[in-house]
Design an enzyme around this catalytic site. Structure first.
Site, PDB file in Angstrom:
ATOM      1  N   SER B  46       0.875  -1.167  -0.022  1.00 51.55           N
ATOM      2  CA  SER B  46       0.141   0.191   0.107  1.00 51.55           C
ATOM      3  C   SER B  46       0.898   1.385   0.014  1.00 51.55           C
ATOM      4  CB  SER B  46      -0.963   0.124   1.172  1.00 51.55           C
ATOM      5  OG  SER B  46      -1.746   0.831   1.143  1.00 51.55           O
ATOM      6  N   GLU B  47       0.871   2.141  -0.966  1.00 48.31           N
ATOM      7  CA  GLU B  47       1.479   3.174  -1.178  1.00 48.31           C
ATOM      8  C   GLU B  47       1.678   4.360  -0.035  1.00 48.31           C
ATOM      9  OE1 GLU B  47      -0.667   2.578  -3.778  1.00 48.31           O
ATOM     10  OE2 GLU B  47      -0.881   4.395  -4.630  1.00 48.31           O
ATOM     11  N   ASN B  48       0.921   4.195   1.051  1.00 47.30           N
ATOM     12  CA  ASN B  48       0.894   5.239   2.358  1.00 47.30           C
ATOM     13  C   ASN B  48       1.868   4.228   3.362  1.00 47.30           C
ATOM     14  OD1 ASN B  48      -1.186   3.233   2.308  1.00 47.30           O
ATOM     15  ND2 ASN B  48      -2.253   4.130   4.039  1.00 47.30           N
ATOM     16  N   SER B  88       8.487   3.891   1.095  1.00 46.41           N
ATOM     17  CA  SER B  88       7.144   3.267   0.506  1.00 46.41           C
ATOM     18  C   SER B  88       7.720   3.244  -1.214  1.00 46.41           C
ATOM     19  CB  SER B  88       5.839   3.710   0.554  1.00 46.41           C
ATOM     20  OG  SER B  88       4.854   3.333  -0.265  1.00 46.41           O
TER      21      SER B  88
END
Lengths: 235, 211
Positions: B46-48, B88
């Site tokens: 997940s990019e976050n 990330s």
């Protein structure tokens, strides 16, 4: 030197001025420095350039500073879910610089690390590359992106010790980590400040050198943008 | 019978391999998570700032500090890890993610992708899409073959502003699958949805491809 302040207004005293640049942590409404945003709103400071992945939603997070027209420019990767933002942007009242999310994180990390620019493949051949220097390395084209330095960083952490060593919780870490390093001064709000010695030095996410001032912002309501759940199968 | 949304996601899921680290976009790509073959170890990013996305939480386990890039509440796995946005995207831009599945408004025959803005409409921003298409090893686009008004979406040249140039490796639509072995080669039609003919695909496509 005591880093702990009684409240957000006290922690920001002497740091705010019109036309300044502020780096703000958070992703959506997750891990946003809401007490500090409230205090910036109450201070009336204006003409702000705010560097933040998102712009909050209506009346939440940075949406509060949009409503009061204190922000002149946003540098962000994604600004959906915000009607007031949309209105000001379409009316030409608000300047927006869209920056790919990874480039934004790296620009802040680089700025905080004393790196004024770096080359990246992200955005090559798109609008993002317009006006930027291109360079070929090993047959691949890259564009030059600038590091970001801000006058102030505002972040939200989970726990800090009295020295300013800080830990985040789950995905509330997000942009708080790179943003903390990009400001000349970083003010942090946390849920709890614990005595020195109670955090494992091996488990610190943000070393104390970056955190100049801090407050306890608890209790937090912690709003959720999209509550998605599954149901337990009947036993 | 053209593929429905879940069948398109299931087709994209056939490209998963044991041990892959994968980033899924919002919309149909998210459904790929429900189609990971039994016994295969696939880690979702997940990019976050998370590796190892778990399922949606039970109602009494919802945690506002635990969301995905679409800002939905999720859960963690025993193998999960958390990190900042700079880390990330370092793993995304550094080529450490094996596969990403994304939606698109247009894909060109040269592998350009447009999926972040429509001029004249409100611009919301590109989020992490430009970083993903620039950095991930394999890019799969899952999209309807034609727009709601019937216009082809796999076209000679993108008309909308690009998200990335010459980056797409595979396209899964409701009618067919196109693939290319490298970024110098043209796409080839490699699969048809049940009951869909190559002629129908040709009729509904303006991009050049090999069949």
């Amino acid at each position: 030197m005591k880093k702990t302040f009684p409240d957000a207004a006290a922690a920001l005293e002497g740091l705010l001025f019109d036309g300044m640049t502020i780096c703000a942590g958070g992703f959506g409404l997750c891990g946003i420095p809401e007490r500090l945003i409230d205090a910036i709103r109450d201070s009336g400071v204006k003409g702000l350039t705010v560097v933040s992945n998102n712009a909050g939603i209506d009346n939440e997070g940075l949406g509060k500073l949009l409503r009061t027209r204190q922000i002149a420019k946003m540098i962000s990767s994604y600004v959906g879910e915000n009607k007031e933002f949309e209105r000001q942007y379409l009316a030409g009242e608000l300047q927006v610089e869209f920056c790919p999310q990874g480039t934004l994180a790296e620009r802040c990390r680089a700025g905080g690390a004393g790196i004024p620019g770096f080359y990246t493949k992200t955005g090559v051949g798109t609008q993002v590359a317009e006006g930027k220097e291109e360079k070929v390395f090993d047959g691949e084209t890259y564009i030059l992106e600038r590091g970001i330095r801000a006058d102030l960083s505002i972040i939200k952490g989970w726990k800090a010790d009295e020295a300013g060593n800080l830990v985040f919780r789950k995905t509330a870490r997000n942009f708080n980590q790179p943003m903390a390093t990009a400001g000349k001064v970083c003010v942090a709000e946390v849920e709890e400040i614990v005595p020195i010695g109670s955090l494992d030095p091996d488990g610190i996410h943000l070393p104390s050198i970056y955190v100049k001032r801090m407050i306890v912002g608890a209790p937090y309501e912690k709003k959720i943008e999209f509550r998605t759940v599954r149901t337990r199968e009947a036993a | 019978m053209a593929w429905d949304r879940n069948q398109m996601a299931a087709r994209a899921a056939k490209e998963l391999r044991d041990g892959y680290y994968v980033n899924l976009g919002i919309g149909i790509p998210t459904l790929v998570a429900n189609n990971i073959p039994e016994g295969m170890e696939v880690t979702l990013q997940s990019e976050n700032g998370m590796l190892g996305i778990g399922p949606f939480p039970y109602d009494d386990e919802v945690d506002p500090d635990l969301i995905n890039a679409g800002k939905q509440t999720i859960s963690e796995l025993a193998s999960s890890s958390y990190f900042g946005s700079e880390q990330s995207f370092a793993m995304i831009r550094g080529g450490h993610i094996d596969l990403t599945v994304l939606g698109a408004m247009e894909v060109s025959q040269d592998g350009d992708i447009a999926n972040w803005m429509i001029p004249g409409k409100m611009v919301k921003g590109m989020g992490g899409a430009m970083d993903l298409v620039a950095g991930v090893k394999k890019i799969i686009v899952v999209m309807e073959h034609n727009s709601k008004s019937g216009d082809p979406k796999f076209i000679p040249e993108c008309l909308l502003p690009l998200t990335g140039k010459n980056v797409v490796d595979m396209i899964v639509t409701d009618l067919a699958v196109f693939q290319r072995p490298d970024h110098q080669s043209p796409f080839r039609l490699i699969e048809l949805a049940p009951g869909v003919s190559a002629e129908e695909v040709a009729q509904k496509t303006t991009a050049r491809y090999e069949s």
